[in-house]
Every structure is written in C-alpha cells, then in structure tokens.
Design a protein around this motif. Structure first.
Motif, PDB file in Angstrom:
ATOM      1  N   ASP A  40       0.832  -1.199  -0.032  1.00 60.58           N
ATOM      2  CA  ASP A  40      -0.155   0.036   0.068  1.00 60.58           C
ATOM      3  C   ASP A  40       0.814   1.284  -0.092  1.00 60.58           C
ATOM      4  OD1 ASP A  40      -2.283  -1.751   0.244  1.00 60.58           O
ATOM      5  OD2 ASP A  40      -2.314  -1.384   2.316  1.00 60.58           O
ATOM      6  N   TYR A  41       2.123   1.183   0.407  1.00 55.34           N
ATOM      7  CA  TYR A  41       2.876   2.343   0.703  1.00 55.34           C
ATOM      8  C   TYR A  41       3.772   2.788  -0.579  1.00 55.34           C
ATOM      9  CZ  TYR A  41       1.818   2.005   5.442  1.00 55.34           C
ATOM     10  OH  TYR A  41       1.177   1.908   6.691  1.00 55.34           O
ATOM     11  N   GLY A  42       3.816   3.813  -0.756  1.00 53.90           N
ATOM     12  CA  GLY A  42       4.582   4.516  -2.011  1.00 53.90           C
ATOM     13  C   GLY A  42       6.091   4.442  -1.990  1.00 53.90           C
ATOM     14  N   ILE A  43       6.627   5.180  -2.916  1.00 53.73           N
ATOM     15  CA  ILE A  43       8.266   5.106  -2.987  1.00 53.73           C
ATOM     16  C   ILE A  43       8.422   6.500  -2.513  1.00 53.73           C
ATOM     17  CG2 ILE A  43      10.176   4.872  -4.472  1.00 53.73           C
ATOM     18  CD1 ILE A  43       8.057   2.364  -4.271  1.00 53.73           C
ATOM     19  N   SER A  44       9.431   6.547  -1.668  1.00 53.08           N
ATOM     20  CA  SER A  44      10.117   7.829  -0.987  1.00 53.08           C
ATOM     21  C   SER A  44      11.215   8.363  -1.939  1.00 53.08           C
ATOM     22  CB  SER A  44      10.548   7.609   0.410  1.00 53.08           C
ATOM     23  OG  SER A  44      11.625   6.609   0.152  1.00 53.08           O
ATOM     24  N   TRP A  45      11.496   9.552  -1.774  1.00 53.21           N
ATOM     25  CA  TRP A  45      12.453  10.416  -2.340  1.00 53.21           C
ATOM     26  C   TRP A  45      13.762   9.668  -2.425  1.00 53.21           C
ATOM     27  CZ3 TRP A  45      11.725  15.706  -3.856  1.00 53.21           C
ATOM     28  CH2 TRP A  45      12.912  16.420  -4.402  1.00 53.21           C
ATOM     29  N   ASP A  46      14.214   9.185  -1.526  1.00 50.28           N
ATOM     30  CA  ASP A  46      15.512   8.716  -1.240  1.00 50.28           C
ATOM     31  C   ASP A  46      15.934   7.136  -1.556  1.00 50.28           C
ATOM     32  OD1 ASP A  46      16.528  10.933  -0.226  1.00 50.28           O
ATOM     33  OD2 ASP A  46      17.199  10.095   1.706  1.00 50.28           O
ATOM     34  N   GLU A  47      14.770   6.419  -2.031  1.00 50.49           N
ATOM     35  CA  GLU A  47      14.837   5.164  -2.265  1.00 50.49           C
ATOM     36  C   GLU A  47      15.683   4.834  -3.460  1.00 50.49           C
ATOM     37  OE1 GLU A  47      11.822   2.210  -1.284  1.00 50.49           O
ATOM     38  OE2 GLU A  47      10.484   3.960  -1.105  1.00 50.49           O
ATOM     39  N   SER A  48      15.427   5.580  -4.561  1.00 54.82           N
ATOM     40  CA  SER A  48      16.406   5.365  -5.932  1.00 54.82           C
ATOM     41  C   SER A  48      17.875   5.723  -5.860  1.00 54.82           C
ATOM     42  CB  SER A  48      15.797   6.098  -7.060  1.00 54.82           C
ATOM     43  OG  SER A  48      15.737   7.560  -6.767  1.00 54.82           O
ATOM     44  N   THR A  65       5.369   9.958  -1.063  1.00 56.58           N
ATOM     45  CA  THR A  65       5.030   8.649  -1.210  1.00 56.58           C
ATOM     46  C   THR A  65       3.402   8.347  -1.486  1.00 56.58           C
ATOM     47  OG1 THR A  65       4.528   8.624   1.232  1.00 56.58           O
ATOM     48  CG2 THR A  65       6.695   7.786   0.659  1.00 56.58           C
ATOM     49  N   GLY A  66       2.778   9.549  -1.388  1.00 61.40           N
ATOM     50  CA  GLY A  66       1.246   9.517  -1.650  1.00 61.40           C
ATOM     51  C   GLY A  66       1.007   9.540  -3.063  1.00 61.40           C
ATOM     52  N   PHE A  67       1.955   9.813  -3.859  1.00 57.18           N
ATOM     53  CA  PHE A  67       2.012   9.671  -5.440  1.00 57.18           C
ATOM     54  C   PHE A  67       1.283   8.371  -5.799  1.00 57.18           C
ATOM     55  CE2 PHE A  67       4.827  13.445  -5.710  1.00 57.18           C
ATOM     56  CZ  PHE A  67       4.168  14.319  -6.388  1.00 57.18           C
ATOM     57  N   ARG A  68       1.630   7.241  -5.334  1.00 55.39           N
ATOM     58  CA  ARG A  68       1.313   6.088  -5.918  1.00 55.39           C
ATOM     59  C   ARG A  68      -0.025   5.792  -5.421  1.00 55.39           C
ATOM     60  NH1 ARG A  68       1.235   0.517  -4.440  1.00 55.39           N
ATOM     61  NH2 ARG A  68       2.239  -0.979  -5.985  1.00 55.39           N
ATOM     62  N   ASP A  69      -0.380   6.098  -4.234  1.00 48.46           N
ATOM     63  CA  ASP A  69      -2.001   6.005  -4.025  1.00 48.46           C
ATOM     64  C   ASP A  69      -2.897   6.752  -5.236  1.00 48.46           C
ATOM     65  OD1 ASP A  69      -4.549   5.396  -3.015  1.00 48.46           O
ATOM     66  OD2 ASP A  69      -4.136   6.485  -1.065  1.00 48.46           O
ATOM     67  N   ALA A  70      -2.368   8.121  -5.295  1.00 46.55           N
ATOM     68  CA  ALA A  70      -3.147   9.161  -6.548  1.00 46.55           C
ATOM     69  C   ALA A  70      -3.186   8.218  -7.784  1.00 46.55           C
ATOM     70  CB  ALA A  70      -2.412  10.395  -6.355  1.00 46.55           C
ATOM     71  N   ALA A 127      -6.183  13.126   0.800  1.00 38.09           N
ATOM     72  CA  ALA A 127      -6.416  14.028   2.120  1.00 38.09           C
ATOM     73  C   ALA A 127      -6.521  13.143   3.373  1.00 38.09           C
ATOM     74  CB  ALA A 127      -7.405  14.991   1.976  1.00 38.09           C
ATOM     75  N   PRO A 128      -5.663  12.354   3.734  1.00 43.82           N
ATOM     76  CA  PRO A 128      -5.586  11.515   5.119  1.00 43.82           C
ATOM     77  C   PRO A 128      -6.031  12.547   6.360  1.00 43.82           C
ATOM     78  CG  PRO A 128      -3.347  11.841   4.528  1.00 43.82           C
ATOM     79  CD  PRO A 128      -4.021  12.411   3.400  1.00 43.82           C
ATOM     80  N   GLY A 129      -7.066  12.141   7.130  1.00 45.92           N
ATOM     81  CA  GLY A 129      -7.287  13.271   8.329  1.00 45.92           C
ATOM     82  C   GLY A 129      -7.915  14.268   7.809  1.00 45.92           C
ATOM     83  N   GLY A 130      -8.250  14.482   6.591  1.00 43.69           N
ATOM     84  CA  GLY A 130      -8.953  15.714   6.000  1.00 43.69           C
ATOM     85  C   GLY A 130      -7.746  16.768   5.689  1.00 43.69           C
ATOM     86  N   HIS A 131      -6.530  16.413   5.578  1.00 42.55           N
ATOM     87  CA  HIS A 131      -5.403  17.244   5.129  1.00 42.55           C
ATOM     88  C   HIS A 131      -4.696  16.903   4.037  1.00 42.55           C
ATOM     89  CE1 HIS A 131      -5.925  18.343   9.470  1.00 42.55           C
ATOM     90  NE2 HIS A 131      -5.220  17.395   9.892  1.00 42.55           N
ATOM     91  N   LEU A 132      -4.923  17.813   3.151  1.00 45.82           N
ATOM     92  CA  LEU A 132      -4.325  17.529   1.500  1.00 45.82           C
ATOM     93  C   LEU A 132      -3.064  17.409   1.487  1.00 45.82           C
ATOM     94  CD1 LEU A 132      -5.419  17.340  -1.381  1.00 45.82           C
ATOM     95  CD2 LEU A 132      -5.034  19.801  -1.618  1.00 45.82           C
ATOM     96  N   ILE A 133      -2.343  16.342   0.960  1.00 47.56           N
ATOM     97  CA  ILE A 133      -1.071  16.217   0.629  1.00 47.56           C
ATOM     98  C   ILE A 133      -0.624  16.114  -0.679  1.00 47.56           C
ATOM     99  CG2 ILE A 133      -0.731  15.097   3.132  1.00 47.56           C
ATOM    100  CD1 ILE A 133      -0.525  12.389   1.790  1.00 47.56           C
ATOM    101  N   ILE A 134      -1.418  15.179  -1.577  1.00 51.25           N
ATOM    102  CA  ILE A 134      -1.186  15.093  -2.834  1.00 51.25           C
ATOM    103  C   ILE A 134      -2.371  15.379  -3.923  1.00 51.25           C
ATOM    104  CG2 ILE A 134      -0.577  13.172  -4.675  1.00 51.25           C
ATOM    105  CD1 ILE A 134       1.744  13.467  -2.913  1.00 51.25           C
TER     106      ILE A 134
END
Length: 531
Positions: free
Chosen positions: A27-35, A433-438, A516-523
């Motif tokens: 379920d989790y996306g890819i973070s900036w530092d992984e590559s 990381t939220g880009f994957r979900d989007a 917007a998890p918890g009502g807070h927009l992130i992606i």
C-alpha cells in the motif's frame, strides 16, 4: 491488569503484527531517497567486486567510483543487501518488484526491532508481564514511525540497529559477561554501519564504564579489560560491511566523522508557516516536531518518565552517584541515548532535512521512558484503574487514527494542531510517497484501453509511476511538457502550488484525485485539459 497474562500472548502478538505488515506492505509509495540509496548500494558493490577480484561482473553505468563518490562515507549494509537480493532474483529492471522487495525488507527489520524493544522493556520490568507488550504496542502505534518503517531506506534502518544496540548495551550492563560484551560490540558495529550518529552508543558505553572505573574501585580491572576490547571489536565488526573502509581504515573513518559534523544542505524547511533555512534552524525545531506528531497521552507519560528518571538521578547524586541500582542505570542510559542526540543537534546547530526523521532513532527510547512514566504513575498516583483506562483508550484512539490515515500515517499530527490548511504551514508528504495512491485512484477512473498523460511536478512522482502494478501503469504515461499533458501531479512542495490550491486558482480548481488523510491535503492530480 486483571486479565491473566499467558506465555503465548507475545507469540500471537508478533505473529499478527507480521501478518498485518506483509498484508499492507504494497500500500505504501516510493520515497524520495529510495532510488538514490539503491544507487549508493550498487556503487559500493562495484567497489567491493573490484577489490575482491570478482570476475564476470557487470559494473553500474555510468561508471561511478566509490573513491570519489559523494556518499562514500555512509555505511551501506542495507543498500548492499537489497541490491544483492534484487540481482539474485533477477529484478534489476523491474521497478515494481525491486521497490516492493525493499519495502518488505524494511518492514521485516521493523518487526525485528519491535521484538528487541519488547525484550528491552522486559529486561527493565521482569515482574510486570503486561508492560513489554504495552510498550511495544505503543511503539507500533506511533503513526509516523510506523509509516517510515515501510519505505525509509536510511533513517529507519538506523532506528532498527540503534534500538538493537541499545538492548545489547542494557543487557550487558545487567549481566556483565564477555559473551554479552561481544554481542554488544557486534550490534554497535552494525549500527555504525547504518548512520554515523549511532556513535552515541559506543560513547555512552565508554562513559558508563569509565564513570564506574573512577567511582567503583572494585571494577577497575574488569572495566579496563572491557574498555580495551569493546571499541576495537565494534570497529572490526563494522569494517567488513563498509567497503569504503577496507583501505586506509582509520584515516577514512576520521574523515567520515568529520564530514558528518560539517554536512551542509542549503535549502529551506517549513514549520508553523515559517520558511526556515536548514543551515540556521531554531533550537525549537526538533522538539516542536516531536511534540506535534506524537499522540498527546504518549507525551504526558514520556514527560512523567523523564521526571521520574531525573528524580532518581538527583537522589543518587547525594552519594556522588548517577544511579543506585541496575534499574536506575538502565533508565539513565536510555535518557542519555534519547535526549542526548536532540541536545547535541541543538547545541551544534546541526543541519537537518524535512521534519524530524533524522532523529527517529531516539523515539524507541522515548517510548521506553513512556513506560517508566506509566509505572511511576501506577506506583505513586491514585486511581490506577483510571490511568490504565486512559492509556488503553489512547492506544485504541491512535490505532483508529492510523486506520483513517492509512497508508499515509507519515503526515499524522496530534490534536494540538488545528486551523489553517496544514499544507501551507508544515512539511507534509515531502517525500512524495502518496503519489502511488493517487496514481492508482487515477487509473481506476480511466476506461480500459485508454491512456492519459501526467506531468510530474517533482521527481518522486516519477518513481511512484514506475513502481505501479502493470495494469495501472498501462493506463498512464509520463509527459514532460505541460501543454501536452492531461494532468498535473503535485505534492505541493513549492509555495505557489500550496497557495494556488488553497485559493483554487488555475488548474487547481479542477481536481481529478486529491489525497487528504485525516482531512489534510497532501497530494493532488489536476486536470490540465477540459474533457
């Protein structure tokens, strides 16, 4: 607790946690530092293969040289292992599989760390059967730590091995045998191989043994022997997993420590709406992040634990000691290992990246102090049953919040943060990381057989696209030109994006997907063309 503890409860607890983690790892996306970290590992493998004279080995292109590599001074045990595994499975060209492999590795390390934390609390409270499970549950139900446990390839790895090395230290201090010292030296070597801030573990070990050497005359011969063996042994365990140190070990090791202390990152971070320069952060930066991203009841118990530990220290000082027994020694060590790095960062005016992920490794120690606070409250305050109910309710409420936020627990804030949209006041999904979900949600909107183009505003967006399952990726393609793209994908890293979205300007008035998890927009993914 009235409910009788059974010996099989821990087995069930960790078994269920393992099954849960493996069920949600994708379920989790890819973070900036992984590559970036993946490349670091490959460069180290190239160097090691050359030094070991391995034949029939294809080097990384472009041809990086570890001798001149910018990140050569970082330990690479995790990155090397991940690269070797992806090569063994033949997944070097399969983004989806080699990122999922790393996320599974990250979670398994988190799972391992939780078992060592359980043992740490049990070491401190051998007569309180429920305390180790409660403490471990509180650590698991720490939203930001939990999320980073799936995709953070460096700070999370430090947390794991730091936690393990702290356990081996506390065990050695209680049961002083050469066997326990060797295990502690081995754990220290692994911790130093992740990130060099783990240096505080050997420093704490040496300071405690040195203090005893001066204070307790009967320990002179024993402690001198341990001091003479411990650090060289830890370095000996560190070097095999750190290829850059294979040659000119001590000179390069000193250079690595020097580079760590002089590290600069000429950028800005966002806190309470203030755009702060990373090279000139205020003293409250790390404490503020900890205070606003940790459940409030946890904080109250942590402060109680710190108070109880300091109270015992002050009582001991009347006898020119810092502790009077093994329990107080363990608490003193955890206090130093948890609060010490925060104070060092403040005093040295250290450069820090977004949020407080650089210091996540101190958090298990704070949860240990939380359990000290809970025990102190149980022994000294009235209404024990009420305290238990409140703590249990806090754990349950946090678990519900984590389900609501899933899989974006990395942007959790506690109830103290209210008001204006958080994305214009705080760093939110800075790693993207939220880009994957989007993307997965966007793909669901696109009819079978059709393809839409997406313009990525920032780099992690692309890695999340590449790591999509094949069926979702088939409906999307990346587009570099704004005027050709159907959608814009953003995590609001840039100020103009944050404020334009707040004011619903331009394309931000036409959302296709908003996370917007918890009502807070992130992606957000926004339409650039009218349909």
């Amino acid at each position: 607790m009235n409910f009788k503890f059974q010996p099989w409860f821990p087995v069930l607890f960790f078994g269920l946690f393992l099954l849960l983690g493996l069920a949600i790892v994708d379920d989790y996306g890819i973070s900036w530092d992984e590559s970036i970290q993946r490349r670091h590992g490959r460069v180290s493998i190239d160097y090691a293969a050359e030094k070991l004279g391995v034949d029939n080995y294809t080097k990384l292109e472009p041809d990086w040289d570890l001798e001149d590599y910018q990140w050569s001074n970082y330990g690479m045990i995790y990155q090397i292992t991940a690269n070797l595994l992806e090569q063994a499975f033949g997944w070097e060209q399969d983004f989806y599989r080699y990122y999922k492999l790393r996320h599974v590795m990250n979670f398994l390390l988190l799972w391992l760390a939780m078992m060592y934390f359980y043992r740490t609390v049990k070491l401190r409270f051998p007569d309180h059967e429920w305390y180790p499970l409660l403490g471990t549950l509180a650590l698991i139900l720490s939203p930001r730590i939990f999320a980073h446990g799936f995709y953070n390839p460096k700070d999370h790895i430090l947390l794991v091995f730091y936690l393990i090395s702290v356990f081996t230290l506390l065990r050695f201090l209680r049961h002083r045998t050469w066997r326990n010292l060797v295990f502690h030296a081995f754990a220290t070597g692994l911790a130093l191989n992740t990130r060099l801030p783990a240096l505080i573990v050997p420093l704490t070990t040496i300071c405690i043994l040195g203090f005893e050497l001066l204070r307790e005359r009967k320990f002179i011969g024993q402690n001198l022997g341990w001091l003479g063996v411990y650090l060289p042994l830890a370095i000996a365990f560190m070097v095999p997993f750190f290829p850059f140190l294979w040659e000119d070990t001590f000179t390069r090791l000193i250079a690595a420590f020097s580079e760590m202390s002089d590290f600069e990152w000429d950028s800005h971070v966002l806190l309470f709406g203030d755009n702060l320069h990373a090279l000139d952060l205020p003293a409250y930066y790390i404490p503020a992040w900890i205070l606003i991203t940790t459940p409030i009841i946890y904080l109250l118990l942590m402060f109680t634990g710190i108070f109880a530990t300091l109270k015992n220290m002050i009582g001991s000082m009347r006898d020119l000691r810092l502790w009077r027994n093994d329990d107080e020694l363990s608490d003193f060590a955890q206090l130093g290992l948890s609060i010490g790095p925060i104070l060092v960062v403040i005093i040295l005016h250290s450069t820090l990246y977004n949020g407080w992920r650089h210091l996540h490794f101190v958090y298990p120690g704070l949860v240990y102090l939380l359990m000290i606070g809970f025990d102190y409250a149980q022994r000294n305050w009235a209404r024990q049953q009420v305290q238990r109910v409140v703590f249990g309710a806090a754990l349950l409420f946090t678990a519900v919040q984590m389900v609501r936020y899933h899989p974006h627990q990395n942007v959790y804030f506690n109830e103290a943060i209210q008001g204006e949209p958080l994305m214009v006041r705080f760093e939110m999904d800075y790693w993207g990381t939220g880009f994957r979900d989007a993307f997965l949600q966007l793909a669901d909107q696109i009819p079978e057989g059709e393809v839409r183009s997406v313009k990525c505003e920032i780099w992690p967006c692309k890695d999340n696209f590449y790591s999509l399952p094949p069926e979702a990726k088939a409906k999307l393609r990346l587009e570099g030109a704004w005027h050709k793209a159907d959608y814009l994908a953003t995590n609001f890293t840039y100020a103009n994006s944050r404020y334009d979205r707040r004011d619903l300007k331009l394309h931000f008035a036409n959302p296709a997907v908003e996370i917007a998890p918890g009502g807070h927009l992130i992606i957000g993914v926004y339409k650039l063309k009218e349909e």
